[in-house]
Design a protein around this motif. Structure first.
Motif, mmCIF file in Angstrom:
data_model
loop_
_atom_site.group_PDB
_atom_site.id
_atom_site.type_symbol
_atom_site.label_atom_id
_atom_site.label_comp_id
_atom_site.label_asym_id
_atom_site.label_seq_id
_atom_site.Cartn_x
_atom_site.Cartn_y
_atom_site.Cartn_z
ATOM 1 N N CYS A 18 2.745 10.235 -4.040
ATOM 2 C CA CYS A 18 3.418 10.582 -2.788
ATOM 3 C C CYS A 18 2.495 11.478 -1.982
ATOM 4 O O CYS A 18 1.766 12.306 -2.540
ATOM 5 C CB CYS A 18 4.739 11.288 -3.118
ATOM 6 S SG CYS A 18 5.335 12.451 -1.884
ATOM 7 N N LEU A 26 2.187 13.876 1.803
ATOM 8 C CA LEU A 26 2.712 14.462 3.035
ATOM 9 C C LEU A 26 1.516 14.957 3.836
ATOM 10 O O LEU A 26 0.654 15.646 3.283
ATOM 11 C CB LEU A 26 3.655 15.626 2.732
ATOM 12 C CG LEU A 26 5.032 15.314 2.138
ATOM 13 C CD1 LEU A 26 5.755 16.613 1.793
ATOM 14 C CD2 LEU A 26 5.860 14.504 3.107
ATOM 15 N N THR A 65 3.340 14.606 11.801
ATOM 16 C CA THR A 65 3.418 14.575 10.336
ATOM 17 C C THR A 65 3.633 13.135 9.885
ATOM 18 O O THR A 65 4.096 12.290 10.649
ATOM 19 C CB THR A 65 4.585 15.439 9.809
ATOM 20 O OG1 THR A 65 5.814 14.932 10.326
ATOM 21 C CG2 THR A 65 4.410 16.889 10.224
ATOM 22 N N ARG A 73 4.612 10.860 5.996
ATOM 23 C CA ARG A 73 4.951 10.908 4.579
ATOM 24 C C ARG A 73 4.926 9.492 4.027
ATOM 25 O O ARG A 73 5.312 8.534 4.695
ATOM 26 C CB ARG A 73 6.310 11.566 4.336
ATOM 27 C CG ARG A 73 7.452 10.911 5.066
ATOM 28 C CD ARG A 73 8.733 11.735 4.934
ATOM 29 N NE ARG A 73 9.219 11.815 3.585
ATOM 30 C CZ ARG A 73 9.627 12.946 3.005
ATOM 31 N NH1 ARG A 73 9.599 14.089 3.670
ATOM 32 N NH2 ARG A 73 10.074 12.955 1.765
ATOM 33 N N CYS A 77 7.568 9.384 -0.616
ATOM 34 C CA CYS A 77 8.112 10.649 -1.106
ATOM 35 C C CYS A 77 9.635 10.594 -1.094
ATOM 36 O O CYS A 77 10.245 10.100 -0.141
ATOM 37 C CB CYS A 77 7.647 11.823 -0.245
ATOM 38 S SG CYS A 77 5.868 12.131 -0.333
ATOM 39 N N ASP A 91 13.547 12.181 -1.008
ATOM 40 C CA ASP A 91 14.167 13.136 -0.087
ATOM 41 C C ASP A 91 14.148 14.561 -0.635
ATOM 42 O O ASP A 91 14.268 15.519 0.131
ATOM 43 C CB ASP A 91 15.616 12.725 0.197
ATOM 44 C CG ASP A 91 15.706 11.418 0.964
ATOM 45 O OD1 ASP A 91 14.720 11.069 1.643
ATOM 46 O OD2 ASP A 91 16.755 10.747 0.869
ATOM 47 N N SER A 92 13.996 14.707 -1.957
ATOM 48 C CA SER A 92 14.011 16.051 -2.564
ATOM 49 C C SER A 92 12.687 16.770 -2.391
ATOM 50 O O SER A 92 12.582 17.972 -2.691
ATOM 51 C CB SER A 92 14.355 15.952 -4.050
ATOM 52 O OG SER A 92 13.390 15.171 -4.740
ATOM 53 N N ASN A 150 9.852 17.914 0.362
ATOM 54 C CA ASN A 150 9.656 18.016 1.806
ATOM 55 C C ASN A 150 8.995 19.350 2.133
ATOM 56 O O ASN A 150 8.809 20.206 1.275
ATOM 57 C CB ASN A 150 10.996 17.899 2.536
ATOM 58 C CG ASN A 150 10.849 17.222 3.886
ATOM 59 O OD1 ASN A 150 9.794 17.280 4.512
ATOM 60 N ND2 ASN A 150 11.920 16.583 4.341
ATOM 61 N N TRP A 151 8.649 19.505 3.423
ATOM 62 C CA TRP A 151 8.111 20.777 3.877
ATOM 63 C C TRP A 151 9.190 21.857 3.749
ATOM 64 O O TRP A 151 10.364 21.609 4.007
ATOM 65 C CB TRP A 151 7.682 20.698 5.341
ATOM 66 C CG TRP A 151 6.720 19.594 5.648
ATOM 67 C CD1 TRP A 151 7.015 18.399 6.238
ATOM 68 C CD2 TRP A 151 5.314 19.572 5.384
ATOM 69 N NE1 TRP A 151 5.871 17.628 6.357
ATOM 70 C CE2 TRP A 151 4.811 18.331 5.848
ATOM 71 C CE3 TRP A 151 4.428 20.483 4.800
ATOM 72 C CZ2 TRP A 151 3.476 17.983 5.744
ATOM 73 C CZ3 TRP A 151 3.096 20.137 4.702
ATOM 74 C CH2 TRP A 151 2.625 18.907 5.168
ATOM 75 N N ARG A 190 8.642 23.939 9.132
ATOM 76 C CA ARG A 190 7.759 23.075 9.906
ATOM 77 C C ARG A 190 6.325 23.311 9.471
ATOM 78 O O ARG A 190 5.896 24.460 9.306
ATOM 79 C CB ARG A 190 7.907 23.379 11.390
ATOM 80 C CG ARG A 190 9.166 22.807 12.011
ATOM 81 C CD ARG A 190 9.400 23.349 13.417
ATOM 82 N NE ARG A 190 8.170 23.538 14.169
ATOM 83 C CZ ARG A 190 8.097 24.272 15.283
ATOM 84 N NH1 ARG A 190 9.184 24.893 15.750
ATOM 85 N NH2 ARG A 190 6.965 24.392 15.935
ATOM 86 N N LEU A 209 5.407 23.578 0.328
ATOM 87 C CA LEU A 209 6.155 22.402 -0.086
ATOM 88 C C LEU A 209 7.356 22.840 -0.919
ATOM 89 O O LEU A 209 7.243 23.729 -1.774
ATOM 90 C CB LEU A 209 5.267 21.475 -0.919
ATOM 91 C CG LEU A 209 5.882 20.148 -1.368
ATOM 92 C CD1 LEU A 209 5.936 19.185 -0.196
ATOM 93 C CD2 LEU A 209 5.058 19.541 -2.510
#
Length: 241
Positions: free
Chosen positions: A60, A62, A71, A73, A76, A78-79, A81-82, A85, A92
């Motif tokens: 994965c 980002l 950005t 992705r 990846c 949904d759990s 993420n950044w 912002r 992460l």
């Protein structure tokens, strides 16, 4: 050919020397918790990339580009993420970490001063489920089920025990310790479990002298009742004849 060869060598050298610093960090997190991974603290970031290689599933990525403030992705969940912002913070966040998310997490930062990399080797810990019971022979059995890594099981004031381990497909291990001989001078048998996520203990009476004598007493009562019953039947038969 020689010029081409020199050019390739130059590119390799530039690739190696272009990385100003690298860091390797070993990190553990308990399953179900959230975890935040940080990048090298740098200013004037032009390009930022998280490369994730879990032990289960595909890679994965980002990414963030400062010049276009965009950005992207790839593959990846949904759990992952950044945290905020990416133009404000490159951190992460992994929400409700699962065993499948164990693996390698790399943050690469490109700045005017050079490239910087930080690598996390993430290990997911699973606390075992503790249970203590008496088997059909009256021996104490302590079970630390589905822990990662395997739990350590020991007994308080007891030394004669056997140990079994059973591995599961998800990487967890069940540890079972059984007392093979009881110390009858001890009223309660105490099992102790040690694990990186915590330590536990539980006690119950399995090997007390009173418990050991009850089965023998019950057998004696049943034997006498059965013997009297047969004596009564024989006496009635004799009277009829």
């Amino acid at each position: 050919m020689k010029i081409s060869g020199k050019t390739v060598c130059m590119l390799v050298v530039l690739t190696i020397t272009g990385m100003r610093s690298t860091e390797n960090i070993k990190m553990s997190v308990t399953v179900g918790d959230s975890s935040v991974l940080s990048c090298p603290p740098k200013t004037n970031i032009t390009l930022l990339t998280w490369k994730i290689s879990p032990k289960v599933g595909g890679p994965c990525t980002l990414g963030y580009r400062a010049d276009t403030n965009t950005t992207d992705r790839t593959n990846c969940s949904d759990s992952i993420n950044w945290k905020f912002r990416p133009d404000l913070s490159p951190d992460l966040e992994i929400q409700q970490v699962g065993i499948a998310q164990e693996g390698k997490y790399i943050c690469e930062v490109v700045t005017p001063d050079g490239n910087f990399r930080r690598t996390y080797h993430l290990t997911v810990l699973v606390p075992p489920r503790l249970s203590l019971y008496c088997d059909e022979h009256g021996n104490a059995v302590c079970e630390a089920a589905a822990g990662k890594p395997p739990a350590q099981v020991s007994w308080l004031l007891q030394s004669n025990s056997s140990l079994e381990e059973k591995s599961h497909n998800n990487g967890t291990v069940t540890v079972l310790s059984r007392l093979t001989a009881c110390n009858t001078s001890v009223t309660d048998t105490t099992c102790m479990v040690f694990h990186p996520t915590g330590d536990w203990s539980e006690s119950m009476a399995c090997c007390s002298s009173d418990r050991a004598t009850k089965p023998n007493l019950l057998k004696l009562i049943l034997y006498r009742m059965t013997r009297r019953k047969w004596n009564l039947i024989l006496l009635m038969c004799r009277r009829k004849t």
